[in-house]
Motif scaffolding. Structure first.
Motif, PDB file in Angstrom:
ATOM      1  N   TRP A 262      -0.804  10.675  -3.393  1.00 31.26           N
ATOM      2  CA  TRP A 262       0.874  10.254  -4.074  1.00 31.26           C
ATOM      3  C   TRP A 262       1.018   9.136  -4.788  1.00 31.26           C
ATOM      4  CZ3 TRP A 262       5.113  11.894  -0.759  1.00 31.26           C
ATOM      5  CH2 TRP A 262       5.056  12.644  -0.143  1.00 31.26           C
ATOM      6  N   ALA A 263      -0.178   8.705  -4.990  1.00 33.47           N
ATOM      7  CA  ALA A 263       0.071   8.497  -6.687  1.00 33.47           C
ATOM      8  C   ALA A 263       0.397   8.849  -7.779  1.00 33.47           C
ATOM      9  CB  ALA A 263      -0.774   6.804  -6.354  1.00 33.47           C
TER      10      ALA A 263
ATOM     11  N   HIS B 225      -3.605   2.856  -2.936  1.00 36.04           N
ATOM     12  CA  HIS B 225      -3.084   3.536  -2.902  1.00 36.04           C
ATOM     13  C   HIS B 225      -3.467   4.631  -2.739  1.00 36.04           C
ATOM     14  CE1 HIS B 225      -4.005   4.670  -7.008  1.00 36.04           C
ATOM     15  NE2 HIS B 225      -3.344   3.870  -7.500  1.00 36.04           N
ATOM     16  N   ASP B 226      -2.502   5.508  -2.113  1.00 30.24           N
ATOM     17  CA  ASP B 226      -3.519   7.283  -1.068  1.00 30.24           C
ATOM     18  C   ASP B 226      -3.156   7.439  -3.194  1.00 30.24           C
ATOM     19  OD1 ASP B 226      -2.925   9.767  -1.380  1.00 30.24           O
ATOM     20  OD2 ASP B 226      -4.283   9.127   0.651  1.00 30.24           O
TER      21      ASP B 226
ATOM     22  N   ALA C 296       5.601  -1.410  -6.964  1.00 28.12           N
ATOM     23  CA  ALA C 296       3.789  -1.814  -7.316  1.00 28.12           C
ATOM     24  C   ALA C 296       4.552  -2.319  -8.888  1.00 28.12           C
ATOM     25  CB  ALA C 296       3.598   0.031  -8.415  1.00 28.12           C
TER      26      ALA C 296
ATOM     27  N   VAL D  53       5.636   3.287   1.662  1.00 27.36           N
ATOM     28  CA  VAL D  53       5.313   2.416   1.560  1.00 27.36           C
ATOM     29  C   VAL D  53       4.888   1.330   2.225  1.00 27.36           C
ATOM     30  CG1 VAL D  53       5.821   1.014  -0.981  1.00 27.36           C
ATOM     31  CG2 VAL D  53       6.335   2.574  -0.795  1.00 27.36           C
TER      32      VAL D  53
ATOM     33  N   ALA E 293       9.189   3.575  -5.418  1.00 29.67           N
ATOM     34  CA  ALA E 293       7.674   3.114  -5.607  1.00 29.67           C
ATOM     35  C   ALA E 293       7.376   2.630  -7.314  1.00 29.67           C
ATOM     36  CB  ALA E 293       7.020   4.643  -5.558  1.00 29.67           C
TER      37      ALA E 293
ATOM     38  N   ARG F  97       1.098  -1.852   0.102  1.00 34.25           N
ATOM     39  CA  ARG F  97      -0.103   0.193  -0.257  1.00 34.25           C
ATOM     40  C   ARG F  97       0.801   1.280  -0.042  1.00 34.25           C
ATOM     41  NH1 ARG F  97      -3.558  -1.257   4.781  1.00 34.25           N
ATOM     42  NH2 ARG F  97      -4.748  -1.903   2.943  1.00 34.25           N
ATOM     43  N   LEU F  98       0.710   1.975  -0.951  1.00 36.41           N
ATOM     44  CA  LEU F  98       1.566   3.132  -1.023  1.00 36.41           C
ATOM     45  C   LEU F  98       0.398   3.878  -0.480  1.00 36.41           C
ATOM     46  CD1 LEU F  98       3.893   4.946  -2.350  1.00 36.41           C
ATOM     47  CD2 LEU F  98       2.221   5.339  -4.308  1.00 36.41           C
ATOM     48  N   GLN F  99       0.974   4.952   0.357  1.00 34.10           N
ATOM     49  CA  GLN F  99      -0.193   6.081   1.351  1.00 34.10           C
ATOM     50  C   GLN F  99       0.668   7.241   1.910  1.00 34.10           C
ATOM     51  OE1 GLN F  99      -1.833   3.344   4.127  1.00 34.10           O
ATOM     52  NE2 GLN F  99      -0.462   4.100   5.875  1.00 34.10           N
TER      53      GLN F  99
END
Length: 264
Positions: A259-260, A255-256, A247, A217, A243, A211-213
């Motif tokens: 930030w994505a 992902h948020d 991914a 990561v 990142a 999860r990218l948030q």
């Protein structure tokens, strides 16, 4: 397997002065109109919150003990606003200029070896917020430069730097991984089979979720509640390249959206 060098600095002939290498001017970004007001308001909120918490926990004695800490936090935020007085970022085709009251500093993108995020983590009564405060650049010579993005349309400043300094490395990194190389990002190493964070390694197939948030990561193994490991994006060089590679290898990615956008 020997680690694959993420990037080998190319040998270049003697270059002309930086000002002659910057190219055409694209845009100029001055200090945000309400930057000082924003920092002052955030400082006042911190001062108020610290004092109230102290009073709730230990009455007026707690208030008197916590007040100095609130004032210190307010002073730090006020100093940040004053520090950026007169700040101006000039974006050029091949570089940028950071202009401050005390002078100007030019950076040519071809001279940049590493890109790092400088994140501002702020906790308030309404939650935890993370902002991109600046981008730190390390040149092949070892010279370090700081590019504040707390300017008008600062997102464009950050995006242009990342596009010119990090984005061109993505294809090179993908090729290295495909050919069996190991890429090193600070204390993180990744290859086609898996990723090692400090001393612990895991295969991509063993990850249940990535999860990218909020500037980090987060890696999950076997479940999606308690993280296996977390990597802050300001702890690795070329965080957007890192990142993106993660991914592309992760079996499942969330992902948020904000930030994505930085890694896209």
């Amino acid at each position: 397997m020997q680690p694959h060098p993420f990037r080998q600095p190319a040998e270049r002939p003697a270059a002309p002065p930086e000002e002659q290498r910057l190219g055409e001017l694209r845009s100029v970004h001055g200090q945000r109109r309400h930057a000082a007001l924003f920092h002052a308001a955030r400082g006042a909120l911190l001062l108020m919150f610290t004092s109230i918490i102290g009073a709730v926990i230990a009455g007026w004695r707690g208030f008197s003990l916590s007040l100095p800490f609130g004032i210190a936090g307010f002073a730090v935020l006020a100093a940040a606003a004053l520090r950026h007085r007169g700040l101006r970022i000039e974006l050029y085709e091949h570089g940028l200029v950071v202009a401050r009251r005390e002078g100007c500093e030019a950076v040519v993108f071809d001279d940049v070896d590493e890109v790092w995020f400088d994140l501002d983590r702020s906790s308030t009564p309404f939650g935890r917020f993370i902002f991109l405060r600046a981008i730190r650049l390390v040149e092949h010579s070892g010279q370090r430069r700081t590019v504040p993005v707390e300017v008008a349309d600062g997102q464009e400043v950050a995006r242009w730097v990342l596009q010119r300094c990090s984005r061109p490395l993505l294809d090179e990194a993908r090729r290295a991984v495909k050919e069996g190389g190991v890429l090193t990002f600070g204390q993180v190493r990744l290859d086609a089979e898996g990723i090692a964070i400090r001393e612990l390694r895991i295969a991509w197939a063993e990850l249940s979720l990535v999860r990218l948030q909020s500037g980090r990561v987060v890696f999950f193994r076997g479940q999606t509640v308690f993280p296996w490991r977390t990597v802050d994006l300001d702890s690795v060089p070329h965080p957007t390249v890192f990142a993106r590679l993660v991914a592309e290898r992760a079996p499942r990615m969330e992902h948020d959206e904000v930030w994505a956008a930085w890694t896209g």
